[in-house]
Design an enzyme around this catalytic site. Structure first.
Site, PDB file in Angstrom:
ATOM      1  N   LYS A  21       0.832  -1.207   0.000  1.00  0.00           N
ATOM      2  CA  LYS A  21       0.000   0.000   0.000  1.00  0.00           C
ATOM      3  C   LYS A  21       0.873   1.268   0.000  1.00  0.00           C
ATOM      4  O   LYS A  21       0.637   2.182  -0.787  1.00  0.00           O
ATOM      5  CB  LYS A  21      -0.918  -0.033   1.238  1.00  0.00           C
ATOM      6  N   SER A  22       1.867   1.312   0.864  1.00  0.00           N
ATOM      7  CA  SER A  22       2.724   2.504   0.961  1.00  0.00           C
ATOM      8  C   SER A  22       3.438   2.786  -0.358  1.00  0.00           C
ATOM      9  O   SER A  22       3.529   3.937  -0.796  1.00  0.00           O
ATOM     10  CB  SER A  22       3.807   2.304   2.019  1.00  0.00           C
ATOM     11  N   ARG A  26       2.911   5.995  -3.111  1.00  0.00           N
ATOM     12  CA  ARG A  26       4.066   6.796  -3.524  1.00  0.00           C
ATOM     13  C   ARG A  26       4.313   6.694  -5.024  1.00  0.00           C
ATOM     14  O   ARG A  26       4.650   7.689  -5.678  1.00  0.00           O
ATOM     15  CB  ARG A  26       5.310   6.379  -2.734  1.00  0.00           C
ATOM     16  N   GLN A 167       4.830   9.399   7.236  1.00  0.00           N
ATOM     17  CA  GLN A 167       3.899  10.283   6.533  1.00  0.00           C
ATOM     18  C   GLN A 167       4.317  11.736   6.684  1.00  0.00           C
ATOM     19  O   GLN A 167       4.295  12.509   5.715  1.00  0.00           O
ATOM     20  CB  GLN A 167       2.479  10.058   7.060  1.00  0.00           C
ATOM     21  N   ASP A 311       2.284  -0.859  11.860  1.00  0.00           N
ATOM     22  CA  ASP A 311       0.950  -1.358  11.501  1.00  0.00           C
ATOM     23  C   ASP A 311       0.731  -2.807  11.953  1.00  0.00           C
ATOM     24  O   ASP A 311      -0.386  -3.316  11.889  1.00  0.00           O
ATOM     25  CB  ASP A 311       0.729  -1.240   9.989  1.00  0.00           C
TER      26      ASP A 311
HETATM   27  C1  S3P Z   1       2.566   4.974   6.244  1.00  0.00           C
HETATM   28  C2  S3P Z   1       3.190   5.298   7.405  1.00  0.00           C
HETATM   29  C3  S3P Z   1       2.721   4.866   8.720  1.00  0.00           C
HETATM   30  C4  S3P Z   1       1.719   3.731   8.626  1.00  0.00           C
HETATM   31  C5  S3P Z   1       0.705   3.941   7.546  1.00  0.00           C
HETATM   32  C6  S3P Z   1       1.367   4.120   6.197  1.00  0.00           C
HETATM   33  C7  S3P Z   1       3.127   5.493   4.980  1.00  0.00           C
HETATM   34  O1  S3P Z   1       2.127   5.966   9.370  1.00  0.00           O
HETATM   35  O2  S3P Z   1       1.052   3.540   9.849  1.00  0.00           O
HETATM   36  O3  S3P Z   1      -0.165   2.809   7.476  1.00  0.00           O
HETATM   37  O4  S3P Z   1       2.782   4.968   3.897  1.00  0.00           O
HETATM   38  O5  S3P Z   1       3.933   6.425   5.040  1.00  0.00           O
HETATM   39  P1  S3P Z   1       3.030   7.015  10.217  1.00  0.00           P
HETATM   40  O6  S3P Z   1       4.199   7.286   9.383  1.00  0.00           O
HETATM   41  O7  S3P Z   1       2.200   8.230  10.416  1.00  0.00           O
HETATM   42  O8  S3P Z   1       3.346   6.298  11.502  1.00  0.00           O
END
Ligand code: S3P
Length: 424
Positions: A21-22, A26, A167, A311
Site C-alpha cells: 500500500k505505501s 508513492r 507520513q 501497523d
Molecule cells: C505509512 C506510514 C505509517 C503507517 C501507515 C502508512 C506510509 O504511518 O502507519 O499505514 O505509507 O507512510 P506514520 O508514518 O504516520 O506512523
C-alpha cells in the site's frame, strides 16, 4: 458485513499477498511529479490507493490502464478543482498530498475524509510545512480535516521531528522537491524509507545519514516500478503460521525493506521458526518468507523496532497470548491515532474472546500462554483490527465473529480468499 471465522486444524500454503500500500501510494504520487510518462506495474487496488488515484486525477493528471499496469501522464498545469478532494480513510493520501499541494504555486485545494480520517491529527504535518511557508487552515486549530491549502513557493527547512512518522517525513520531502532551498530532516527513530529510496532511484538529489535526510530541490525522472507484496498484509499469515500448532506457510514476492520488517524481528526475538531471503533489491527489496509452528517466549518490544512494525503491533497481542511469559508493548501511543484507537480496539477485542490483557496508556501487557475461547468482536471499521481477529478465530476454540468486516477493502480486499487457500 459480519463474518464468522471457525478454528482450523492445519495450515499449509505457498501464497502471495496483495501489493504494498505505501509503495503504491508513492508510485502514483511521485509519477505525477516526474518529467514525463511513468509506468506502475502491480499496484494495490484497494480503497486507500483508489483515493490517491482519484485525488491525482482531480488535479489534472492522467492515469491510464488497469490494475495490472498503469501509465501516468503528469498534467502540464495542475488544476485547482471546484470541489473538495476526498481522501476517504487514507492518512497517507492526506498527509503526502498536503506536502504536495502546499508547493503548487497559485493552487487552492480543500481536503476532506471519512469519519475516522476526520478525527486523525494533521498538525504534525501542518507545523513543518508552515515553517516552509505553507498556508494551511483546518478544523480544530488546523489539526483536523477538512483542511484548505493555498499553494506557495516554499523554502527548505532544517527540522527535527519529535515523532518517527513516514507520513510527516514524506510530506516535507515531497514539498521540498519544488522548494527554493535544501531540507535537512531528522527523525528520532527510522520510519519506513520508501520515499527516500524512490526519490534516489528516480534522480532526486538526496543523501541519508542514519536518521537524517538531506534533500535538495529536485526534478524526478520518469520511471517504471513493480510494486512487491505488502509485508503488512503478509504479517497476518506470518503470525498465524507462528502461533498455529500445525502449520507451514511460504510467502513469495513480499516486500522486505528493513524499515518494514519489524514484525519479523519481533518474531525472531520471541524464538519463532522464521526465515526470509531477498531476491531483488532495487528500488525496493523483496523476496520469500517461510514460517512454521513455533514455541514462542514473551518479550518487551524494543523502542527502535516500533516504527518498523507500526501497523503490525496489534498482532503482538495475539503473539503474546501464545507466548510463554510476559509480552509488553510500551511507547506505542501512536497506535491510538491510527484508523481506530488500536490500543483500545485490541484490548477490547482480546477481552471479548476470552483473553486477559492489561491496557496501558501507550500499549498493552499480556501474560501467556492463554487459550483463545472465541466470541464476538467489532472491527471498529479498522481493516487491520478486522484481519487480526479473523486470524484469532482460526486459532480459537469456538470461532470468532467479526463485525463490520467489509473494512478490509481499505488495504487487502482478497484477504479472505488467501486465508481460505491456507486452511488445509
Ligand atoms: C505509512 C506510514 C505509517 C503507517 C501507515 C502508512 C506510509 O504511518 O502507519 O499505514 O505509507 O507512510 P506514520 O508514518 O504516520 O506512523
Amino acid at each position: 458485513m459480519d463474518i464468522q471465522i471457525l478454528p482450523s486444524k492445519r495450515i499449509r500454503g505457498k501464497i502471495e499477498v496483495g501489493p504494498d500500500k505505501s509503495i503504491t501510494h508513492r508510485a502514483f504520487i511521485f509519477s505525477t511529479l516526474a518529467e514525463g510518462t511513468s509506468r506502475i506495474k502491480n499496484p494495490l487496488k484497494a480503497a486507500d490507493t483508489i483515493s490517491t488515484v482519484k485525488v491525482l486525477e482531480s488535479i489534472g493528471h492522467r492515469i491510464i490502464g488497469d490494475w495490472k499496469s498503469f501509465e501516468v501522464q503528469p498534467a502540464e498545469n495542475i488544476v485547482s478543482p471546484e470541489i473538495p478532494l476526498f481522501c476517504g480513510n487514507s492518512g497517507t493520501t492526506t498527509r503526502l498530498m498536503m506536502g504536495y499541494l502546499s508547493s503548487i504555486e497559485d493552487g487552492f485545494f480543500v481536503l476532506y475524509g471519512d469519519e475516522s480520517l476526520s478525527k486523525r491529527p494533521m498538525l504534525r504535518v501542518v507545523e513543518p510545512l508552515r515553517k516552509m511557508g505553507a498556508v494551511i487552515h483546518g478544523r480544530n486549530n488546523d489539526n483536523n480535516l477538512p483542511i484548505s491549502i493555498k499553494g506557495q513557493r516554499l523554502h527548505g527547512i532544517t527540522y527535527s521531528s519529535k515523532i518517527a512518522s513516514a507520513q510527516v517525513k514524506s510530506a516535507v520531502l515531497i514539498a521540498t522537491l519544488k522548494a527554493d532551498s535544501e531540507t535537512i530532516y531528522t527523525e528520532p527513530y527510522k520510519s519506513r524509507d520508501h520515499t527516500e529510496r524512490m526519490f534516489k532511484a528516480f534522480g532526486a538529489d538526496i543523501k541519508v545519514e542514519e536518521n537524517t535526510i538531506f534533500l535538495k530541490p529536485s526534478k524526478l525522472k520518469p520511471f517504471e516500478i513493480f510494486v512487491p507484496g505488502d509485508i503488512s498484509s503478509a504479517a497476518f499469515f506470518i503470525v498465524l503460521s507462528a502461533i498455529h500448532p500445525d502449520s507451514f506457510i511460504e510467502i513469495h514476492n513480499v516486500g522486505l525493506n528493513e524499515t518494514r520488517t519489524g514484525i519479523i524481528e519481533i518474531l525472531k526475538l520471541m524464538g519463532a521458526n522464521i526465515e526470509y531471503e531477498i531476491k531483488e533489491n532495487e528500488p525496493e527489496p523483496f523476496g520469500t518468507v517461510r514460517v512454521s509452528s513455533s514455541k514462542l517466549k514473551g518479550v518487551e518490544i524494543p523502542n527502535e523496532i516500533i516504527p518498523t512494525a507500526i501497523d503490525e503491533l496489534p498482532l503482538v497481542a495475539l503473539l503474546g497470548a501464545f507466548a510463554e511469559g510476559e509480552t509488553v508493548l510500551k511507547n506505542a501511543e501512536e497506535l491510538r491515532k491510527k484508523e481506530s484507537d488500536r490500543i483500545k480496539a485490541v484490548v477490547d477485542g482480546m477481552k471479548n474472546i476470552g483473553v486477559e490483557i492489561e491496557e496501558l496508556e501507550d500499549g498493552f501487557r499480556i501474560e501467556g500462554p492463554q487459550k483463545i475461547k472465541g466470541g464476538v468482536v467489532d472491527s471498529y471499521m479498522d481493516h487491520r483490527i478486522a484481519m487480526l481477529f479473523a486470524i484469532a478465530g482460526i486459532v480459537s476454540e469456538e470461532g470468532v465473529l467479526v463485525r463490520n468486516f467489509e473494512c478490509v477493502e481499505i488495504s487487502f480486499p482478497n484477504f479472505l480468499e488467501i486465508l481460505k487457500e491456507v486452511l488445509k
